[in-house]
Motif scaffolding. Sequence first.
Motif, PDB file in Angstrom:
ATOM      1  N   PHE A 118       0.811  -1.217   0.000  1.00 23.08           N
ATOM      2  CA  PHE A 118       0.000   0.000   0.000  1.00 23.08           C
ATOM      3  C   PHE A 118       0.844   1.265   0.000  1.00 23.08           C
ATOM      4  CE2 PHE A 118      -3.541  -2.738   1.040  1.00 23.08           C
ATOM      5  CZ  PHE A 118      -4.602  -2.085   0.440  1.00 23.08           C
TER       6      PHE A 118
ATOM      7  N   ALA B 104       1.815   6.085  -6.319  1.00 22.79           N
ATOM      8  CA  ALA B 104       0.718   6.101  -7.279  1.00 22.79           C
ATOM      9  C   ALA B 104       1.230   6.618  -8.613  1.00 22.79           C
ATOM     10  CB  ALA B 104      -0.396   6.991  -6.761  1.00 22.79           C
TER      11      ALA B 104
ATOM     12  N   GLU C  49      -7.076  12.775  -4.348  1.00 22.31           N
ATOM     13  CA  GLU C  49      -8.027  11.702  -4.595  1.00 22.31           C
ATOM     14  C   GLU C  49      -7.370  10.338  -4.417  1.00 22.31           C
ATOM     15  OE1 GLU C  49      -7.907  14.296  -6.552  1.00 22.31           O
ATOM     16  OE2 GLU C  49      -9.918  14.925  -7.216  1.00 22.31           O
ATOM     17  N   HIS C  50      -6.153  10.246  -4.910  1.00 21.08           N
ATOM     18  CA  HIS C  50      -5.491   8.952  -4.822  1.00 21.08           C
ATOM     19  C   HIS C  50      -5.230   8.562  -3.372  1.00 21.08           C
ATOM     20  CE1 HIS C  50      -3.967   6.799  -8.468  1.00 21.08           C
ATOM     21  NE2 HIS C  50      -3.926   5.890  -7.531  1.00 21.08           N
TER      22      HIS C  50
ATOM     23  N   HIS D 224      -6.971   9.440  -0.905  1.00 18.63           N
ATOM     24  CA  HIS D 224      -8.264   9.097  -0.333  1.00 18.63           C
ATOM     25  C   HIS D 224      -8.650   7.653  -0.688  1.00 18.63           C
ATOM     26  CE1 HIS D 224     -12.856   9.385  -0.743  1.00 18.63           C
ATOM     27  NE2 HIS D 224     -12.563   9.062   0.483  1.00 18.63           N
ATOM     28  N   VAL D 225      -8.450   7.323  -1.949  1.00 12.50           N
ATOM     29  CA  VAL D 225      -8.761   5.957  -2.376  1.00 12.50           C
ATOM     30  C   VAL D 225      -7.925   4.945  -1.600  1.00 12.50           C
ATOM     31  CG1 VAL D 225      -8.481   4.335  -4.270  1.00 12.50           C
ATOM     32  CG2 VAL D 225      -9.570   6.535  -4.684  1.00 12.50           C
ATOM     33  N   ARG D 226      -6.663   5.258  -1.440  1.00 14.96           N
ATOM     34  CA  ARG D 226      -5.807   4.318  -0.716  1.00 14.96           C
ATOM     35  C   ARG D 226      -6.309   4.109   0.711  1.00 14.96           C
ATOM     36  NH1 ARG D 226      -0.613   5.309  -2.361  1.00 14.96           N
ATOM     37  NH2 ARG D 226      -0.918   7.380  -1.507  1.00 14.96           N
ATOM     38  N   HIS D 227      -6.824   5.185   1.297  1.00 15.70           N
ATOM     39  CA  HIS D 227      -7.394   5.066   2.632  1.00 15.70           C
ATOM     40  C   HIS D 227      -8.551   4.069   2.644  1.00 15.70           C
ATOM     41  CE1 HIS D 227      -5.895   7.689   5.791  1.00 15.70           C
ATOM     42  NE2 HIS D 227      -6.920   7.274   6.498  1.00 15.70           N
ATOM     43  N   ARG D 228      -9.411   4.197   1.665  1.00 15.43           N
ATOM     44  CA  ARG D 228     -10.553   3.277   1.582  1.00 15.43           C
ATOM     45  C   ARG D 228     -10.084   1.838   1.433  1.00 15.43           C
ATOM     46  NH1 ARG D 228     -15.750   5.272   0.302  1.00 15.43           N
ATOM     47  NH2 ARG D 228     -16.316   3.409  -0.875  1.00 15.43           N
ATOM     48  N   LEU D 229      -9.170   1.621   0.514  1.00 11.10           N
ATOM     49  CA  LEU D 229      -8.708   0.260   0.250  1.00 11.10           C
ATOM     50  C   LEU D 229      -8.022  -0.327   1.482  1.00 11.10           C
ATOM     51  CD1 LEU D 229      -7.337   0.654  -3.377  1.00 11.10           C
ATOM     52  CD2 LEU D 229      -9.645   0.097  -2.587  1.00 11.10           C
TER      53      LEU D 229
ATOM     54  N   ALA E 162      -8.721   0.405   4.512  1.00  5.52           N
ATOM     55  CA  ALA E 162      -9.772   0.056   5.468  1.00  5.52           C
ATOM     56  C   ALA E 162     -10.339  -1.326   5.159  1.00  5.52           C
ATOM     57  CB  ALA E 162     -10.876   1.107   5.430  1.00  5.52           C
ATOM     58  N   ILE E 163     -10.487  -1.613   3.883  1.00  5.00           N
ATOM     59  CA  ILE E 163     -10.967  -2.945   3.484  1.00  5.00           C
ATOM     60  C   ILE E 163      -9.999  -4.019   3.956  1.00  5.00           C
ATOM     61  CG2 ILE E 163     -11.408  -4.439   1.510  1.00  5.00           C
ATOM     62  CD1 ILE E 163     -12.403  -1.955   0.004  1.00  5.00           C
TER      63      ILE E 163
ATOM     64  N   ARG F  96     -20.064  -6.279   0.771  1.00  2.50           N
ATOM     65  CA  ARG F  96     -20.429  -5.145   1.620  1.00  2.50           C
ATOM     66  C   ARG F  96     -20.972  -4.001   0.770  1.00  2.50           C
ATOM     67  NH1 ARG F  96     -15.046  -3.573   4.665  1.00  2.50           N
ATOM     68  NH2 ARG F  96     -16.219  -1.720   5.216  1.00  2.50           N
TER      69      ARG F  96
ATOM     70  N   GLN G 130      -4.051  -1.729  -7.485  1.00  2.30           N
ATOM     71  CA  GLN G 130      -3.044  -1.664  -6.424  1.00  2.30           C
ATOM     72  C   GLN G 130      -2.264  -2.973  -6.335  1.00  2.30           C
ATOM     73  OE1 GLN G 130      -1.065   0.337  -4.083  1.00  2.30           O
ATOM     74  NE2 GLN G 130      -3.035   1.121  -3.448  1.00  2.30           N
TER      75      GLN G 130
ATOM     76  N   ARG H 286       0.457  -3.783  -9.199  1.00  2.97           N
ATOM     77  CA  ARG H 286       1.704  -3.031  -9.314  1.00  2.97           C
ATOM     78  C   ARG H 286       2.909  -3.959  -9.328  1.00  2.97           C
ATOM     79  NH1 ARG H 286      -1.041   1.122  -8.756  1.00  2.97           N
ATOM     80  NH2 ARG H 286      -0.866   2.771  -7.203  1.00  2.97           N
TER      81      ARG H 286
ATOM     82  N   PRO I  83     -14.183   4.916   4.911  1.00  2.00           N
ATOM     83  CA  PRO I  83     -14.050   6.368   5.114  1.00  2.00           C
ATOM     84  C   PRO I  83     -14.280   7.149   3.830  1.00  2.00           C
ATOM     85  CG  PRO I  83     -11.894   5.355   4.985  1.00  2.00           C
ATOM     86  CD  PRO I  83     -12.894   4.231   4.943  1.00  2.00           C
TER      87      PRO I  83
ATOM     88  N   TRP J 154     -13.410  10.984 -12.130  1.00  2.00           N
ATOM     89  CA  TRP J 154     -11.996  11.049 -11.780  1.00  2.00           C
ATOM     90  C   TRP J 154     -11.248   9.842 -12.338  1.00  2.00           C
ATOM     91  CZ3 TRP J 154      -9.523   7.468  -8.440  1.00  2.00           C
ATOM     92  CH2 TRP J 154      -8.172   7.743  -8.227  1.00  2.00           C
TER      93      TRP J 154
END
Lengths: 208, 208
Positions: free
Chosen positions: A155, A159, A166-167, A169-174, A176-177, B140, B154, B157, B191, B199
């Motif tokens: 992770f 990028a 935005e990127h 932010h997306v990484r944060h979501r992923l 969390a998963i 989910r 991701q 990569r 989140p 985007w």
Amino acid sequence: MGTRGRQAEAKRNDLRLLAAAHEVFTRQGFDAPVSAIARQAGVGMGSLYRRYRTKEQLLQRLCVIAMERTVEAAETGLAHADPWEGLALYVRTCVANRSGALAPVAGTIEVTDEMWRTAREADEAAERLVTRAHEAGVLRRDVTMLDISLLMEQFSRPAPGPPSPEHDHVRHRLLAIALDGLRAPGATALPGEPPTLEWYESRWGDAP
Amino acid sequence: MGTRGRQAEAKRNDLRLLAAAHEVFTRQGFDAPVSAIARQAGVGMGSLYRRYRTKEQLLQRLCVIAMERTVEAAETGLAHADPWEGLALYVRTCVANRSGALAPVAGTIEVTDEMWRTAREADEAAERLVTRAHEAGVLRRDVTMLDISLLMEQFSRPAPGPPSPEHDHVRHRLLAIALDGLRAPGATALPGEPPTLEWYESRWGDAP
DNA sequence: GGTGAACGGAGCAATTCGCTCCGATTCGGA
DNA sequence: TCCGAATCGGAGCGAATTGCTCCGTTCACC
């Protein structure tokens, strides 16, 4: 103090240099041009090369700092009363720091003794964090410390393209998963054997 | 047929070229030297450049093929009776194919109409797969198709250093963790807002 | 003012990359 | 069997990039 003339400027330059190098290397990859770092730091090439005699030295220093921050993050996590939240905080912090982004450098630079030492420290701290979570039963059993380290490394990868919020932010979501996947007690068993410490370290060269 | 003299050799060379290019680009990154591809394919530079007049054209062709394979994977998943297993199979296949490894190329090459068209196809197929899983209640709710696409990206990569089977194995384990995180029904909410299609596509340039 | 350390960036030498050119090689038809 | 044409493969070219050095300039301190 701190602003006492020329010597203070050198100090400030060093800090800006390290910050810029961290930013550029983790965003663009370790083969980013040195001039980009100097520009980002607002510093001339001459100043950069007086402080670090070679690109490799700068990289080595950067690795040590990144690992020290990892140790810090682990200790902060350990200080957290809740074993799970402590571990999650550690992982999130490391990913936010891009702690693993320097991993691709493995094999391309010489590993100093200081680097080995700091790496060991970081591993031990992470191990404590993981075993505590295991004992509390909040982390799935078939996951090891190395799995988590490698997950963070994955992770931390830079990028593509220009850096964008935005990127992040997306990484944060992923992330969390993935973190949810780490707890799941009744989850399907992880495939294959866990990675060995031997292999993990061998990517950097022969241990001292 | 298939081995009818010179013409057949050209055909075979084209296939070996595409396979080699896929391998080299996804392993080393898209700025790998063209000569490395020719060498890996066992073909001279001349032959490569007669088939593809520029590196960009080769890259474009490669992108289309990668997305076509993604469509295929989605359809295979859709053919699976179990909605969850179908989705999981799709994700695992795409990651194994390194489908998202060409993403860093975004913004560096011109996007052909064919590429846009195939991308749309791939997105639609993936969307069907995801909505089916949602309706069956095995995925989910706060996760979107784009989250999953970006997750695959991701995990696609390229790994640092020389390619090793250990690394593939580790990626398999980590992906299994993430997949478990995708089901978790009572998990903590993801989140922020989900990524927008706008985007997602804008990274490649202006849509046609 | 004078001085010397620290500054910034133009420039150097070496490397790398995309691409072209051309001699060597091979195949199909007579 | 031989020939012309098509294809192959890689040495080499020019441009661009890189790590690094050198040197004229600036500024805090005396």
